[in-house]
Design an enzyme around this catalytic site. Structure first.
Site, PDB file in Angstrom:
ATOM      1  N   LYS A 155     -17.679 -18.170   3.671  1.00 36.01           N
ATOM      2  CA  LYS A 155     -19.143 -18.295   3.744  1.00 36.01           C
ATOM      3  C   LYS A 155     -19.840 -17.753   2.512  1.00 36.01           C
ATOM      4  O   LYS A 155     -19.447 -16.715   1.977  1.00 36.01           O
ATOM      5  CB  LYS A 155     -19.657 -17.505   4.951  1.00 36.01           C
ATOM      6  CG  LYS A 155     -19.237 -18.094   6.272  1.00 36.01           C
ATOM      7  CD  LYS A 155     -19.762 -17.212   7.377  1.00 36.01           C
ATOM      8  CE  LYS A 155     -19.414 -17.790   8.738  1.00 36.01           C
ATOM      9  NZ  LYS A 155     -19.779 -16.852   9.804  1.00 36.01           N
TER      10      LYS A 155
ATOM     11  N   ARG B 246       0.826  -1.218   0.000  1.00 37.56           N
ATOM     12  CA  ARG B 246       0.000   0.000   0.000  1.00 37.56           C
ATOM     13  C   ARG B 246       0.860   1.268   0.000  1.00 37.56           C
ATOM     14  O   ARG B 246       0.434   2.293  -0.520  1.00 37.56           O
ATOM     15  CB  ARG B 246      -0.940  -0.013   1.197  1.00 37.56           C
ATOM     16  CG  ARG B 246      -2.140  -0.924   0.967  1.00 37.56           C
ATOM     17  CD  ARG B 246      -3.043  -0.962   2.156  1.00 37.56           C
ATOM     18  NE  ARG B 246      -4.320  -1.587   1.824  1.00 37.56           N
ATOM     19  CZ  ARG B 246      -5.204  -1.993   2.717  1.00 37.56           C
ATOM     20  NH1 ARG B 246      -4.961  -1.858   4.005  1.00 37.56           N
ATOM     21  NH2 ARG B 246      -6.335  -2.540   2.338  1.00 37.56           N
TER      22      ARG B 246
ATOM     23  N   GLY C  33      -8.376  -8.902  -0.476  1.00 38.89           N
ATOM     24  CA  GLY C  33      -8.594  -9.878   0.597  1.00 38.89           C
ATOM     25  C   GLY C  33      -7.590 -11.009   0.585  1.00 38.89           C
ATOM     26  O   GLY C  33      -6.431 -10.843   0.198  1.00 38.89           O
TER      27      GLY C  33
ATOM     28  N   GLY D 162     -12.420  -5.023   1.362  1.00 40.04           N
ATOM     29  CA  GLY D 162     -13.825  -4.617   1.492  1.00 40.04           C
ATOM     30  C   GLY D 162     -14.261  -3.719   0.350  1.00 40.04           C
ATOM     31  O   GLY D 162     -15.350  -3.882  -0.201  1.00 40.04           O
TER      32      GLY D 162
HETATM   33  N1  ADP Z   1     -13.371 -25.260   3.239  1.00 41.76           N
HETATM   34  C1  ADP Z   1     -13.229 -24.253   4.104  1.00 41.76           C
HETATM   35  N2  ADP Z   1     -13.678 -24.376   5.363  1.00 41.76           N
HETATM   36  C2  ADP Z   1     -13.536 -23.364   6.243  1.00 41.76           C
HETATM   37  N3  ADP Z   1     -12.954 -22.178   5.951  1.00 41.76           N
HETATM   38  C3  ADP Z   1     -12.495 -22.016   4.716  1.00 41.76           C
HETATM   39  C4  ADP Z   1     -12.602 -23.035   3.733  1.00 41.76           C
HETATM   40  N4  ADP Z   1     -12.051 -22.587   2.596  1.00 41.76           N
HETATM   41  C5  ADP Z   1     -11.600 -21.341   2.844  1.00 41.76           C
HETATM   42  N5  ADP Z   1     -11.859 -20.991   4.114  1.00 41.76           N
HETATM   43  C6  ADP Z   1     -11.458 -19.744   4.782  1.00 41.76           C
HETATM   44  O1  ADP Z   1     -12.005 -18.624   4.183  1.00 41.76           O
HETATM   45  C7  ADP Z   1     -11.280 -17.514   4.656  1.00 41.76           C
HETATM   46  C8  ADP Z   1     -11.357 -16.398   3.677  1.00 41.76           C
HETATM   47  O2  ADP Z   1     -12.677 -16.098   3.493  1.00 41.76           O
HETATM   48  P1  ADP Z   1     -13.171 -14.660   3.060  1.00 41.76           P
HETATM   49  O3  ADP Z   1     -12.832 -13.688   4.130  1.00 41.76           O
HETATM   50  O4  ADP Z   1     -14.592 -14.811   2.676  1.00 41.76           O
HETATM   51  O5  ADP Z   1     -12.280 -14.396   1.773  1.00 41.76           O
HETATM   52  P2  ADP Z   1     -11.582 -13.053   1.294  1.00 41.76           P
HETATM   53  O6  ADP Z   1     -10.763 -12.553   2.447  1.00 41.76           O
HETATM   54  O7  ADP Z   1     -10.731 -13.417   0.125  1.00 41.76           O
HETATM   55  O8  ADP Z   1     -12.704 -12.147   0.928  1.00 41.76           O
HETATM   56  C9  ADP Z   1      -9.866 -17.994   4.878  1.00 41.76           C
HETATM   57  O9  ADP Z   1      -9.484 -17.680   6.193  1.00 41.76           O
HETATM   58  C10 ADP Z   1      -9.968 -19.496   4.665  1.00 41.76           C
HETATM   59  O10 ADP Z   1      -9.283 -20.246   5.646  1.00 41.76           O
HETATM   60  O1  X15 Z   2      -7.477  -2.624   5.322  1.00 41.14           O
HETATM   61  C1  X15 Z   2      -8.503  -2.089   4.881  1.00 41.14           C
HETATM   62  O2  X15 Z   2      -9.562  -2.785   4.376  1.00 41.14           O
HETATM   63  P1  X15 Z   2      -9.520  -4.365   3.933  1.00 41.14           P
HETATM   64  O3  X15 Z   2      -9.040  -5.163   5.128  1.00 41.14           O
HETATM   65  O4  X15 Z   2     -10.972  -4.655   3.599  1.00 41.14           O
HETATM   66  O5  X15 Z   2      -8.617  -4.495   2.734  1.00 41.14           O
HETATM   67  C2  X15 Z   2      -8.652  -0.603   4.766  1.00 41.14           C
HETATM   68  O6  X15 Z   2      -7.512   0.062   5.249  1.00 41.14           O
HETATM   69  C3  X15 Z   2      -9.911  -0.133   5.477  1.00 41.14           C
HETATM   70  O7  X15 Z   2      -9.800  -0.379   6.846  1.00 41.14           O
HETATM   71  P2  X15 Z   2     -11.109  -0.485   7.738  1.00 41.14           P
HETATM   72  O8  X15 Z   2     -11.843  -1.747   7.335  1.00 41.14           O
HETATM   73  O9  X15 Z   2     -10.617  -0.495   9.158  1.00 41.14           O
HETATM   74  O10 X15 Z   2     -11.958   0.728   7.438  1.00 41.14           O
END
Ligand code: ADP
Ligand code: X15
Length: 487
Positions: free
Chosen positions: A283, A122, A439, A462
């Site tokens: 999820k 970043r 993410g 996000g």
């Molecule tokens: N089969 C599974 N069972 C439980 N958790 C899972 C499974 N596959 C992936 N995950 C979990 O999903 C999480 C990420 O989910 P999410 O936050 O929705 O994705 P992102 O951060 O890419 O948006 C990871 O911590 C991963 O361990």
């Molecule tokens: O790390 C951030 O978002 P992200 O974890 O969704 O990539 C941004 O800096 C926003 O942070 P915030 O979700 O505390 O507003």
């Protein structure tokens, strides 16, 4: 030169393959209408170069760039296209020399226990905008949050950012110990043209997240112009991302913000086809919006991660101890039906890696999706699924990926996620546009060491999800609109 009467089909080639703010991509077969004003064409030619496009016929390229920018700055994937936003690239030395510019960046980086930055993505992403400003003689007042502090919290100070920022910018960045107030004003007054002042963590003031107008006004009083380059925070209507725009004109988009919009809205709205999305993560409930929105756009949808077990159960399969959202079974059924109705090829994994507990050292087995044993939980997609997914991806020209295929934090269950990262890297090298939507998928791509070859890696988890869901981002909406150009 374009015909003066008929719409023309053009294809643009990428000018570079860099990950900088002006990074380019290929656009294919956009139908464009001719225009007549040569002065507006010259202006748009400059804008086009800033966006990083090159074309055999500059006149045609201008039309396309215009279209791309209009798309990119509008609503998200499912939304209506609106006006383009004014860009920092539109500001020249005449606008910037000696001017105080408030720049909101997202410098929310991970720090280790010794306050060392463990991932400077970043920080590097914020550099092109700051460099453009200082090279044109502006005085940069740089603002960011770090973490989610409740009041002044030393461990969330922005002080650890100073050495890396100074190194990347090639100048010594000055740091203030506060965000507003007389001490800050004194430093601003002594800032030379081309200097950078980093304010303290803007979230040390609770007024920031409340989007308090008085606080926004105080932030704005430090500067004369505003640039928002904080894509990762653009989904937050905070004082430094939204409120401040009411007091500073012009308020424009930074290069990073623009590039994120170009890819996450522009490339996804007008993809080279076939267009595939890979959606994973834990999820289905957290990805409903993005799946529904992408079903309107994609030709192929590959699903992985924890959410697949809700789909399996909805189809009557036993899922053992796998993650299931019982209240989302009907939703899963309706998403499958929607994909069918839309003619989208939706692929669920045919086999899975199951574990006897949720742990890195769990015993594991590969089983067909229809034969998950009682008491076992699916933690990754299996080898047959990887093969099928790869074959499907081989047919595509654009891929967007959001969410891991399994519990990639445990090496034993990282195979499916790493295979996806490698496949996208391979296809990226063959000209496929590959977009990593923030993410955990970004972490996976970095773990495999293939980040640099992807067409675009989003700096916001996000924010990218909200864009892909078709939502408008307050930090983008608040910016000035670009001067409209006829196309
Ligand atoms: N089969 C599974 N069972 C439980 N958790 C899972 C499974 N596959 C992936 N995950 C979990 O999903 C999480 C990420 O989910 P999410 O936050 O929705 O994705 P992102 O951060 O890419 O948006 C990871 O911590 C991963 O361990
Ligand atoms: O790390 C951030 O978002 P992200 O974890 O969704 O990539 C941004 O800096 C926003 O942070 P915030 O979700 O505390 O507003």
């Amino acid at each position: 030169m374009a015909s003066a009467t008929a719409p023309t089909t053009v294809s643009l080639l990428p000018a570079t393959n860099s990950s900088s703010a002006s990074s380019s991509r290929t656009l294919s077969s956009l139908h464009v209408a001719p225009t007549s004003s040569s002065s507006s064409l010259r202006l748009r030619a400059a804008g086009l170069r800033r966006l990083g496009f090159a074309a055999a016929d500059p006149l045609l390229a201008l039309h396309v760039a215009s279209r791309v920018r209009s798309i990119a700055a509008g609503k998200g994937v499912g939304g209506v296209v609106s006006m383009a936003k004014k860009s920092v690239g539109d500001l020249t030395a005449a606008d910037l020399k000696g001017k105080k510019v408030f720049v909101r960046a997202d410098l929310n980086v991970p720090l280790d226990d010794n306050q060392n930055i463990t991932d400077d993505t970043r920080v590097r992403a914020a550099v092109p905008t700051i460099k453009h400003l200082i090279q044109n003689g502006a005085k940069v007042i740089l603002s960011s949050h770090l973490g989610r502090p409740k009041g002044v919290t030393p461990k969330y100070s922005l002080a650890p950012l100073v050495p890396r920022l100074s190194e990347l910018l090639g100048i010594q960045v000055v740091k203030a110990d506060d965000v507003i107030g007389p001490e800050v004003e004194k430093i601003v007054a002594s800032l030379p043209d081309g200097g950078v002042l980093l304010l303290e963590n803007v979230r040390f003031y609770k007024e920031e997240e409340k989007n308090d107008p008085e606080f926004a006004k105080k932030l704005a009083s430090l500067a004369e112009l505003y640039v928002n380059d904080a894509f990762g925070t653009a989904h937050r209507a905070h004082a430094s991302t939204e409120g401040v725009t009411k007091f500073l004109k012009p308020s424009v988009a930074g290069f990073l913000l623009q590039k994120e919009l170009d890819y996450l809205v522009g490339a996804v709205s007008s993809p080279k086809r076939p267009f595939a999305a890979i959606v994973g993560g834990s999820k289905v409930s957290s990805k409903i919006g993005v799946i529904e929105s992408l079903l309107e756009k994609v030709d192929i949808l590959l699903l992985g991660g924890g959410m697949i077990f809700t789909f399996y159960k909805a189809q009557g399969l036993s899922v053992g101890a796998s993650l299931v959202e019982e209240d989302k079974l009907d939703l899963a059924t309706s998403l499958l039906a929607k994909a069918k109705a839309k003619g989208v090829s939706l692929l669920l994994p045919s086999d899975v890696v199951v574990a006897d507990k949720f742990a890195p050292d769990a015993n594991s087995e590969i089983v067909p999706a229809s034969a998950i044993p009682d008491g076992w939980m699916g933690l990754d997609i299996g080898p047959d699924s990887i093969k099928t997914f790869n074959e499907a991806l081989d047919t595509t020209k654009t891929i967007i990926w959001n969410g891991p295929m399994g519990v990639f934090e445990f090496d034993k269950f990282a195979v499916g996620t790493e295979a996806a990262a490698k496949k996208l890297a391979d296809l990226s090298g063959k000209g496929v546009t590959t977009i990593i939507g923030g993410g955990d998928s970004v972490a996976a791509v970095e773990k495999v060491g293939v980040a640099s070859v992807m067409s675009h890696i989003s700096t916001g988890g996000g924010a990218s999800l909200e864009l892909l869901e078709g939502k408008e981002l307050p930090g983008v909406l608040a910016l000035d609109e670009a001067t409209p150009v006829a196309v």
